[in-house]
Design a protein around this motif. Structure first.
Motif, PDB file in Angstrom:
ATOM      1  N   ARG A 103     -30.241 -20.684 -21.411  1.00  0.00           N
ATOM      2  CA  ARG A 103     -30.732 -19.729 -22.409  1.00  0.00           C
ATOM      3  C   ARG A 103     -32.259 -19.734 -22.459  1.00  0.00           C
TER       4      ARG A 103
ATOM      5  N   VAL B 240     -34.812 -20.673 -29.519  1.00  0.00           N
ATOM      6  CA  VAL B 240     -33.754 -21.174 -28.653  1.00  0.00           C
ATOM      7  C   VAL B 240     -33.848 -22.696 -28.658  1.00  0.00           C
TER       8      VAL B 240
ATOM      9  N   GLU C 278     -32.708 -14.909 -28.881  1.00  0.00           N
ATOM     10  CA  GLU C 278     -31.892 -14.402 -27.783  1.00  0.00           C
ATOM     11  C   GLU C 278     -31.670 -12.910 -27.962  1.00  0.00           C
TER      12      GLU C 278
END
Length: 649
Positions: free
Chosen positions: A235, A354, A643
């Motif tokens: 991610r 993140v 995200e």
């Protein structure tokens, strides 16, 4: 059912007092990381009083006689100061080694509360062993005992609870083994560490008990390197690859993890510029191609310009303190996203980033590999270099102005003093500071050349830390010269540890900047419309205000009275000569220099949120409030998810 029980297992024991058991246990604790093993406790600092002299004092003496070097004792002059020394030592040793600190009950103990707060806020390990009142209550109320009508078990030591990462009180000997193990677990956990407080009632300290010998076996606490979870890493990589104007914020975790080489490799491979927090300064040398220096309220114009435009911010080992984020005004791109790499879960979720909960070195190594072949474009690299070069020219002009002695009456400015110390110091030498205007000026301008070359305590920014902290750094780093930068305000808070430096034969170079008041708060007061009120060291004038003549304080004579060498400088050449002489000496030297506090360091072009009176009859306050309101309009809390939203099929 049989009534016959097996005989109890034989266990070898040794009869010791509780204090003797504490000392013997501490002497056997070690830490290990990457194959390097060292004692966890270098020794015990302290000051004896009626609460600990016959308990821990006797145990430390016995250890010194029976096992020299097992847990050396160092006498300090102020309880708060010796905690600072222990904490500075721990920071210099990357949190893998620290000291215990023993005090008596009462003011000796509560003097340590400030030190405990400093340690916990900066996430640095220190073990505090304050004495406490009698567990048996046989002679209550004791001298210095807190009597409360609503509670019989609260003592002054309960003040340590909110500022300690672990707190316990040993009412009975049987409680000691579990408490000691729990204490060391916290001290050696990079994510949880801070001040650990074990209160020892003075009667319990002297009580004997049959301890299992196994309690005193050598024990090694392995400090691991948590790896990034693969999905979290993926991610993070996705977000970084999407960036056009990324920026790294390197915090203290990079230095403590020994991740500076990994950060160098990451920055060179990706071209991402790196701004540094106070604790992270030195994560890259000042002249590294991707280094843009300090970030935030006391940052460089280079780092702050890149922060304003950053579309992805990669925080590595930072807790995003308000000075780092310029009170949440530093990152202005409306779509900015964050990637947070940290061993502490608390810091990974800040700014809705993140989450990559991992060791900084391991995470950087993994990110570099996963981003192979990806880099910022040439334009971002060129802008980074241009902004960094521009700031370096600004620093050079502040360090070496066209007319030396740029202050009023030909006095040096603080900028010039910092420049001369920077010039005289060797690349591996360490600069130490904590409070006043100096930390901000050093953060902006000090040209750090070594990961351990910069030691500024700015989590708590505690006045009085400097001399005590410098001693800790020097004890931890005997192969480096230590330059303590301290203003007169902070020096007057806690100069007495100079006596400890003399006692222990520890060398530090103390650069004592005399500006007759609080330079930092004076400047802030002026910015906030309060006209430097109450910040000058002055006689009272005819109006009864502290705006009369300068007080006749001779700090050079004060330092000399404490047993150190003193050199007085009046201008640039004499200051440079004094610094070189002090560096060549083998004992502590105080270099005294008077400066003009009204000449500021170059502006960071940034802000710090200090509220200004909403209404006032003073025009200066009204004008300051108008500026404050304009900055408040820029302030925001990043909450947008880092995200990109996905489409479910």
């Amino acid at each position: 059912m049989s009534d016959h029980f097996p005989p109890p297992a034989a266990e070898e024991t040794v009869r010791l007092t509780v204090s003797q058991a504490v000392v013997r246990f501490l002497a056997q604790q070690h830490t290990e990381r990457d194959g390097q093993r060292q004692r966890l406790f270098a020794g015990c600092f302290g000051i004896f009083g009626h609460g600990n002299v016959a308990g821990l004092g006797q145990a430390l003496l016995q250890a010194e006689v029976d096992e020299p070097g097992a847990l050396p004792y160092v006498l300090g002059r102020n309880e708060q100061a010796v905690v600072h020394t222990a904490v500075a030592y721990a920071r210099a040793r990357d949190r893998l080694q620290t000291w215990a600190v023993s005090t008596s009950v009462g003011p000796g103990a509560t003097n340590m509360v400030t030190g405990a707060a400093l340690a916990t806020i900066n996430r640095l390990p220190v073990l505090l062993l304050p004495a406490d009142t009698f567990a048996t209550r046989s002679a209550s109320p004791l001298l210095q005992e807190l009597e409360r009508p609503d509670s019989g078990d609260v003592t002054v030591n309960d003040a340590f609870r909110p500022v300690s990462r672990y707190f316990d009180r040993i009412w009975r000997p049987e409680q000691l083994p579990a408490a000691l193990l729990a204490a060391v677990r916290v001290l050696t956990d990079p994510a949880e560490t801070g001040a650990v407080t074990l209160c020892l009632p003075q009667d319990v300290q002297a009580e004997a008990f049959d301890w299992p010998v196994a309690l005193f076996a050598e024990r090694t606490w392995h400090v691991g390197r948590p790896l990034p979870e693969p999905a979290a890493l993926a991610r993070a990589v996705e977000v970084i690859r999407s960036a056009r104007r990324p920026l790294v914020v390197a915090g203290g975790g990079v230095v403590y993890s020994g991740a500076t080489d990994a950060l160098d490799a990451f920055a060179r491979a990706t071209g991402i510029p790196v701004g540094q927090t106070q604790a992270g300064k030195g994560a890259l040398p000042y002249d590294h191609p991707q280094s843009v220096g300090a970030i935030g309220s006391t940052g460089t114009t280079a780092a702050n310009a890149l922060a304003r435009d950053a579309d992805v911010v990669i925080g590595i080992g930072t807790r995003y303190q308000d000075f780092t984020t310029a009170s949440r005004t530093a990152f202005n791109d409306p779509g900015v996203r964050f990637v947070n790499v940290n061993v502490a879960a608390l810091d990974t979720v800040k700014n809705a980033g993140v989450v990559v909960q991992a060791d900084a070195r391991e995470a950087l190594t993994a990110l570099t590999a996963a981003l192979a072949g990806w880099s910022v474009d040439d334009g971002h690299r060129a802008r980074t270099a241009e902004l960094a070069a521009e700031w370096d020219r600004i620093v050079e002009a502040a360090y070496h102005p066209a007319t030396p002695g740029a202050g009023e009456g030909g006095r040096l400015t603080q900028n010039e003093v910092i420049g001369l110390v920077n010039d005289v110091s060797a690349p591996r030498d360490v600069v130490v500071c904590a409070a006043g205007s100096m930390p901000g000026d050093l953060h902006k301008m000090w040209r750090t050349r070594d990961p351990k070359g910069y030691h500024v305590e700015y989590g708590y920014s505690c006045m009085g830390y400097e001399v005590a902290g410098g001693i800790g750094v020097a004890m931890a780093s005997p192969d480096r010269d230590v330059f303590v930068m301290v203003g007169d305000g902070s020096y007057l808070m806690m100069a007495t540890e100079l006596v400890t430096a003399v006692q222990e034969g520890v060398k530090v170079v103390v650069v004592l900047v005399q500006n007759h008041g609080f330079a930092s708060i004076g400047a802030l007061s002026e910015q906030l419309g309060s006209q430097r009120f109450g910040t000058r060291y002055r006689y009272r004038d005819a109006r009864g205000r502290l705006e009369g003549d300068v007080l006749p304080v001779d700090l050079a004579a004060n330092a000399a009275s404490l047993g150190v060498d003193v050199l007085v400088a009046q201008d640039g050449p004499s200051l440079e000569a004094a610094l070189r002489k002090a560096k060549a000496a083998d004992r502590t030297t105080v270099v005294h220099v008077e400066t003009d506090p009204l000449v500021d360091a170059p502006s960071s072009g940034s802000w710090w949120d200090v509220p200004v009176g909403e209404v006032s009859t003073l025009r200066s306050t009204q004008e300051a409030r108008a500026v404050y309101d304009r900055w408040k309009a820029v302030q925001r809390t990043p909450l947008a998810p880092s995200e990109r939203p996905t489409t479910e099929s």
